[in-house]
Design a protein around this motif. Sequence first.
Motif, PDB file in Angstrom:
ATOM      1  N   ASN A  16     -19.506-102.875  78.441  1.00  0.00           N
ATOM      2  CA  ASN A  16     -20.908-102.794  78.874  1.00  0.00           C
ATOM      3  C   ASN A  16     -21.021-102.349  80.327  1.00  0.00           C
ATOM      4  O   ASN A  16     -21.832-101.477  80.655  1.00  0.00           O
ATOM      5  CB  ASN A  16     -21.617-104.133  78.679  1.00  0.00           C
ATOM      6  CG  ASN A  16     -21.828-104.451  77.209  1.00  0.00           C
ATOM      7  OD1 ASN A  16     -21.864-103.569  76.368  1.00  0.00           O
ATOM      8  ND2 ASN A  16     -21.954-105.728  76.905  1.00  0.00           N
ATOM      9  N   ALA A  17     -20.201-102.938  81.190  1.00  0.00           N
ATOM     10  CA  ALA A  17     -20.250-102.581  82.613  1.00  0.00           C
ATOM     11  C   ALA A  17     -19.809-101.133  82.822  1.00  0.00           C
ATOM     12  O   ALA A  17     -20.395-100.405  83.631  1.00  0.00           O
ATOM     13  CB  ALA A  17     -19.366-103.525  83.427  1.00  0.00           C
ATOM     14  N   TYR A  18     -18.798-100.684  82.078  1.00  0.00           N
ATOM     15  CA  TYR A  18     -18.323 -99.308  82.243  1.00  0.00           C
ATOM     16  C   TYR A  18     -19.365 -98.303  81.743  1.00  0.00           C
ATOM     17  O   TYR A  18     -19.578 -97.261  82.361  1.00  0.00           O
ATOM     18  CB  TYR A  18     -16.986 -99.078  81.545  1.00  0.00           C
ATOM     19  CG  TYR A  18     -16.417 -97.724  81.874  1.00  0.00           C
ATOM     20  CD1 TYR A  18     -15.769 -97.500  83.084  1.00  0.00           C
ATOM     21  CD2 TYR A  18     -16.568 -96.643  81.007  1.00  0.00           C
ATOM     22  CE1 TYR A  18     -15.280 -96.255  83.414  1.00  0.00           C
ATOM     23  CE2 TYR A  18     -16.087 -95.404  81.328  1.00  0.00           C
ATOM     24  CZ  TYR A  18     -15.438 -95.205  82.533  1.00  0.00           C
ATOM     25  OH  TYR A  18     -14.957 -93.959  82.849  1.00  0.00           O
ATOM     26  N   GLN A  19     -20.027 -98.624  80.636  1.00  0.00           N
ATOM     27  CA  GLN A  19     -21.057 -97.719  80.114  1.00  0.00           C
ATOM     28  C   GLN A  19     -22.219 -97.581  81.097  1.00  0.00           C
ATOM     29  O   GLN A  19     -22.816 -96.520  81.212  1.00  0.00           O
ATOM     30  CB  GLN A  19     -21.557 -98.200  78.754  1.00  0.00           C
ATOM     31  CG  GLN A  19     -20.553 -97.955  77.644  1.00  0.00           C
ATOM     32  CD  GLN A  19     -20.983 -98.525  76.305  1.00  0.00           C
ATOM     33  OE1 GLN A  19     -21.851 -99.403  76.234  1.00  0.00           O
ATOM     34  NE2 GLN A  19     -20.367 -98.050  75.243  1.00  0.00           N
ATOM     35  N   GLU A  20     -22.519 -98.645  81.809  1.00  0.00           N
ATOM     36  CA  GLU A  20     -23.610 -98.601  82.790  1.00  0.00           C
ATOM     37  C   GLU A  20     -23.213 -97.858  84.066  1.00  0.00           C
ATOM     38  O   GLU A  20     -24.012 -97.119  84.630  1.00  0.00           O
ATOM     39  CB  GLU A  20     -24.041-100.019  83.164  1.00  0.00           C
ATOM     40  CG  GLU A  20     -24.790-100.740  82.075  1.00  0.00           C
ATOM     41  CD  GLU A  20     -25.113-102.187  82.447  1.00  0.00           C
ATOM     42  OE1 GLU A  20     -25.092-102.513  83.652  1.00  0.00           O
ATOM     43  OE2 GLU A  20     -25.374-102.973  81.531  1.00  0.00           O
ATOM     44  N   THR A  21     -21.972 -98.064  84.522  1.00  0.00           N
ATOM     45  CA  THR A  21     -21.584 -97.564  85.843  1.00  0.00           C
ATOM     46  C   THR A  21     -20.666 -96.348  85.825  1.00  0.00           C
ATOM     47  O   THR A  21     -20.643 -95.591  86.786  1.00  0.00           O
ATOM     48  CB  THR A  21     -20.855 -98.665  86.637  1.00  0.00           C
ATOM     49  OG1 THR A  21     -19.627 -98.980  85.974  1.00  0.00           O
ATOM     50  CG2 THR A  21     -21.716 -99.903  86.782  1.00  0.00           C
ATOM     51  N   LYS A  22     -19.879 -96.189  84.760  1.00  0.00           N
ATOM     52  CA  LYS A  22     -18.870 -95.118  84.668  1.00  0.00           C
ATOM     53  C   LYS A  22     -17.867 -95.186  85.819  1.00  0.00           C
ATOM     54  O   LYS A  22     -17.324 -94.174  86.242  1.00  0.00           O
ATOM     55  CB  LYS A  22     -19.521 -93.723  84.634  1.00  0.00           C
ATOM     56  CG  LYS A  22     -20.496 -93.519  83.524  1.00  0.00           C
ATOM     57  CD  LYS A  22     -19.826 -93.510  82.188  1.00  0.00           C
ATOM     58  CE  LYS A  22     -20.820 -93.128  81.109  1.00  0.00           C
ATOM     59  NZ  LYS A  22     -20.654 -93.825  79.891  1.00  0.00           N
ATOM     60  N   VAL A  27     -16.843-101.923  87.546  1.00  0.00           N
ATOM     61  CA  VAL A  27     -16.561-102.877  86.466  1.00  0.00           C
ATOM     62  C   VAL A  27     -15.806-104.064  87.045  1.00  0.00           C
ATOM     63  O   VAL A  27     -16.121-105.218  86.773  1.00  0.00           O
ATOM     64  CB  VAL A  27     -15.748-102.213  85.331  1.00  0.00           C
ATOM     65  CG1 VAL A  27     -15.277-103.245  84.315  1.00  0.00           C
ATOM     66  CG2 VAL A  27     -16.561-101.120  84.651  1.00  0.00           C
ATOM     67  N   ARG A  30     -18.174-106.236  88.883  1.00  0.00           N
ATOM     68  CA  ARG A  30     -19.203-106.894  88.068  1.00  0.00           C
ATOM     69  C   ARG A  30     -18.675-107.996  87.146  1.00  0.00           C
ATOM     70  O   ARG A  30     -19.442-108.866  86.746  1.00  0.00           O
ATOM     71  CB  ARG A  30     -19.925-105.864  87.199  1.00  0.00           C
ATOM     72  CG  ARG A  30     -20.884-105.013  87.954  1.00  0.00           C
ATOM     73  CD  ARG A  30     -21.662-104.160  86.999  1.00  0.00           C
ATOM     74  NE  ARG A  30     -22.632-103.358  87.712  1.00  0.00           N
ATOM     75  CZ  ARG A  30     -23.647-102.755  87.142  1.00  0.00           C
ATOM     76  NH1 ARG A  30     -23.832-102.855  85.850  1.00  0.00           N
ATOM     77  NH2 ARG A  30     -24.472-102.050  87.853  1.00  0.00           N
TER      78      ARG A  30
END
Length: 122
Positions: A16-22, A27, A30
Amino acid sequence: MTPVEIILSNWDAVVNAYQETKSWQMVYDRVPALKEIGSSNTLKNQGTIIHETMQWIHRYGGNQDKKEHGAKQKKLNISGWSIQQDQKGYYRAFKKIGGKLRGVYLGRSLEGAEKKIESINV
């Protein structure tokens, strides 16, 4: 716990964190549990490997309906043309005509394949 075990036990939060921030650094910042693995570089290296492995499993091993990687395909034949499906799911028809191998692109499904082949046979 090893870095891989820590990443996997927090996988949903990581994804989820990677999809939001790339960004693997974001990540790492977070998801507090990832501080146990040491550095964001460890997360980047191990996370990338785990992600690619999961994609491979999903593509080749996670779905029983799809053909197994490297498995023999059943032979299809339409109007004397041999039908083959490549790894990406595209179909082609092949037949030797006048001593030369001819090929016809059929697309992702076999709908309308007979019409395409008949237009070549004429």
